[in-house]
Write an enzyme that holds these catalytic residues in place. Sequence first.
Site, short mmCIF file in Angstrom:
data_model
loop_
_atom_site.label_atom_id
_atom_site.label_comp_id
_atom_site.label_asym_id
_atom_site.label_seq_id
_atom_site.Cartn_x
_atom_site.Cartn_y
_atom_site.Cartn_z
N LYS A 62 65.92 -6.52 13.39
CA LYS A 62 67.12 -6.52 14.24
C LYS A 62 68.25 -7.23 13.51
O LYS A 62 68.25 -8.45 13.37
CB LYS A 62 66.87 -7.25 15.57
CG LYS A 62 68.07 -7.12 16.49
CD LYS A 62 68.10 -8.12 17.60
CE LYS A 62 69.25 -9.07 17.57
NZ LYS A 62 70.55 -8.57 17.21
N GLY A 113 68.90 -17.64 11.59
CA GLY A 113 70.02 -17.78 12.52
C GLY A 113 70.16 -19.22 12.97
O GLY A 113 69.68 -20.14 12.29
N THR A 170 68.96 -20.66 18.74
CA THR A 170 68.15 -19.44 18.94
C THR A 170 66.73 -19.67 18.42
O THR A 170 65.76 -19.21 19.05
CB THR A 170 68.80 -18.23 18.23
OG1 THR A 170 70.15 -18.10 18.69
CG2 THR A 170 68.06 -16.95 18.53
N GLY A 171 66.59 -20.40 17.33
CA GLY A 171 65.25 -20.71 16.81
C GLY A 171 64.39 -21.39 17.87
O GLY A 171 63.20 -21.07 18.05
N GLU A 223 64.36 -19.90 9.85
CA GLU A 223 65.35 -20.44 8.90
C GLU A 223 66.64 -20.62 9.69
O GLU A 223 67.29 -19.65 10.05
CB GLU A 223 65.56 -19.45 7.75
CG GLU A 223 64.38 -19.28 6.85
CD GLU A 223 64.17 -20.49 5.95
OE1 GLU A 223 65.14 -21.05 5.42
OE2 GLU A 223 62.99 -20.89 5.80
N CYS A 266 74.73 -21.20 5.52
CA CYS A 266 73.83 -22.19 6.14
C CYS A 266 73.76 -23.47 5.31
O CYS A 266 73.63 -24.56 5.85
CB CYS A 266 72.44 -21.60 6.33
SG CYS A 266 71.75 -20.92 4.81
N GLU A 305 77.15 -28.13 13.39
CA GLU A 305 77.41 -27.09 12.39
C GLU A 305 78.62 -26.27 12.85
O GLU A 305 78.57 -25.59 13.87
CB GLU A 305 76.18 -26.17 12.27
CG GLU A 305 76.33 -25.17 11.15
CD GLU A 305 75.14 -24.20 11.07
OE1 GLU A 305 74.66 -23.76 12.13
OE2 GLU A 305 74.71 -23.89 9.95
P1 NAD Z 1 72.39 -16.64 16.09
O1 NAD Z 1 71.24 -17.53 16.31
O2 NAD Z 1 73.46 -16.57 17.11
O3 NAD Z 1 71.91 -15.13 15.89
C1 NAD Z 1 70.95 -14.77 14.92
C2 NAD Z 1 70.20 -13.54 15.37
O4 NAD Z 1 69.46 -13.88 16.55
C3 NAD Z 1 71.12 -12.37 15.75
O5 NAD Z 1 70.52 -11.16 15.36
C4 NAD Z 1 71.17 -12.48 17.26
O6 NAD Z 1 71.46 -11.26 17.91
C5 NAD Z 1 69.76 -12.96 17.58
N1 NAD Z 1 69.63 -13.63 18.88
C6 NAD Z 1 70.57 -14.31 19.56
N2 NAD Z 1 70.06 -14.77 20.73
C7 NAD Z 1 68.77 -14.38 20.77
C8 NAD Z 1 67.71 -14.56 21.71
N3 NAD Z 1 67.89 -15.22 22.85
N4 NAD Z 1 66.49 -14.06 21.41
C9 NAD Z 1 66.28 -13.40 20.24
N5 NAD Z 1 67.26 -13.18 19.33
C10 NAD Z 1 68.49 -13.66 19.58
O7 NAD Z 1 73.00 -17.04 14.67
P2 NAD Z 1 74.26 -16.39 13.95
O8 NAD Z 1 75.51 -16.93 14.57
O9 NAD Z 1 74.10 -14.94 13.85
O10 NAD Z 1 74.11 -16.96 12.47
C11 NAD Z 1 74.63 -18.20 12.09
C12 NAD Z 1 73.51 -19.21 12.01
O11 NAD Z 1 72.53 -18.76 11.08
C13 NAD Z 1 73.97 -20.55 11.47
O12 NAD Z 1 73.37 -21.57 12.24
C14 NAD Z 1 73.44 -20.57 10.05
O13 NAD Z 1 73.25 -21.86 9.53
C15 NAD Z 1 72.16 -19.82 10.20
N6 NAD Z 1 71.69 -19.29 8.93
C16 NAD Z 1 70.59 -19.88 8.35
C17 NAD Z 1 70.14 -19.45 7.10
C18 NAD Z 1 68.94 -20.09 6.45
O14 NAD Z 1 68.42 -19.52 5.49
N7 NAD Z 1 68.49 -21.23 6.91
C19 NAD Z 1 70.80 -18.39 6.45
C20 NAD Z 1 71.91 -17.81 7.07
C21 NAD Z 1 72.34 -18.27 8.31
#
Ligand code: NAD
Length: 503
Positions: free
Chosen positions: A192, A245, A249-250, A268, A303, A402
């Site tokens: 996704k 992400g 959300t994690g 991650e 990130c 962040e």
């Molecule tokens: P996000 O958590 O909002 O979304 C990430 C993904 O999760 C998207 O596909 C989103 O649709 C999905 N999602 C959202 N809510 C959900 C739920 N309730 N259940 C299941 N899936 C859901 O993050 P974002 O804004 O897309 O990305 C930015 C974040 O990602 C920042 O915190 C950044 O640090 C992190 N990031 C981490 C790494 C790493 O390797 N550690 C790399 C890139 C980005």
Amino acid sequence: MSTVASSVDWHARAQSVKKIVHPFIEGEFRPSKCGKTFPKINPANGNVLANVAEGNRDDVDAAVRSARRAYDDGRWADLPASQRKAVLLRLADLLDAHREELALLEALDVGKPISDALNIDLPLSATVLRFNAEAADKVAGSTVDADNRTLAMCVRIPRGVVAGIVGWNFPLALAMQKIGPALATGNSLVLKPSELSSFSTMRVAELAIEAGVPAGVLNVVPGLGATVGDALAHHGEIDMVSFTGSSATGKRLMQAAGASNMKRLLLECGGKSPNIVFADAPDLDAVVDGVVFRMFWNQGQVCTAGTRLLIEESIKAEFLDRLISKVSQIRAGDPLDAATTFGALVSRPQLDKVMNYIESGRKQGAKLVLGGDRILEETGGNFVAPTIFDAVDPHMTIAQEEIFGPVLSVMSFAQVEEAIIIANATTYGLSSTVWTKDLAKAQRLIRKLEFGEITINATERPSPGATFGSMPMEPHKQSGLGIESGIAGLESYTSIRSVQIHV
Ligand code: NAD
């Protein structure tokens, strides 16, 4: 494999480039079951790029059924690892062959400069995929010396059906971080992409079939986190979720796994990375270059961005002057202009979030020394000037949360111990950078800094092969869970089965 972006009329190409908007299930694009769509807005001008299918639970069920069938009948998992390797290497070659098209989709979706997409994102994505492909036949089990009548061994088997859920800042590279290890180890995958950036992932699903990945092994369902993401997170037929992400959300994914089938998780998540500059750092101009790249690359939407700059007091004034002078030269511009090095933020809500953090920095008493404003508003795009706050207290919101935008918080310290305390005073533990010539000091910091990644003297750009492929990465604290990348990362996509053969 870098290409000069300036020879291409990217705006003309943007009109005709294929923007795929439908779920990819069982080797073909299918309309979503609910028929609804949502608009994907161009970050650089506010126009609608395409209306993307809003996948729903039924689409997720269909994709998971397809992935489960593909896994159970062994069309991919039972191939010799060397054959999976060959197919994935072909896919990496196809990424190279289509790099201009894919880079354009990244620049359009994310608002990032086309030169970065072409010269960083695309090679990075192919590197990640090649590392995993080449390692497909190098994941090994082990034997145990039990007694002379027992052959005791651990074999590694694929987890089964994996869901990959990823963010938007490096859509293709993040997709490759999931496709590479999941498929190299024989799993089937339902991916996704973020609702903000699905074009390149959908195109790659098509290229995977061309490379020889059997239908059903890689399915892609676009849509929102609250529907598609949530359905994957709670699905009883998914064995593992691999996520990139936000930490928020994690944490939801951990709850969903607990509330459903205890699926395995690889998370991650976010970061608030310190960049610690000691007075004995090598070549201050090179350090300034490194600090600027680590902070403002991808408009700060990284990130591992070094968002907290800790400078030793004795060099602070001079270092900050040089830094401000360097950052003042950054010119934001049209992402499709090959000369642009700093583009737009991905969305209007992201822009609002960043502006709110800037306001909070001002209100809490940090000293704004550069930027702080929206720029290029006449374009209709989400542009924010590179921003630097000095005199930031480590407890302020801008030093704790962040921001995911081009906002740097500058602090100072007098001694090593103080630097360590400030650096560790965060809930995140993703990445850190230290600048010093003193190896004994560096060694102490490697032991004391609570981050999964520590870079000493990053005067060169991070090596894509090392940091985003072959080196394992284990986020500390609330930056995630489990190990991604490297051979250890591949092993995350397998289970150990303990076998005893009595002879
Ligand atoms: P996000 O958590 O909002 O979304 C990430 C993904 O999760 C998207 O596909 C989103 O649709 C999905 N999602 C959202 N809510 C959900 C739920 N309730 N259940 C299941 N899936 C859901 O993050 P974002 O804004 O897309 O990305 C930015 C974040 O990602 C920042 O915190 C950044 O640090 C992190 N990031 C981490 C790494 C790493 O390797 N550690 C790399 C890139 C980005």
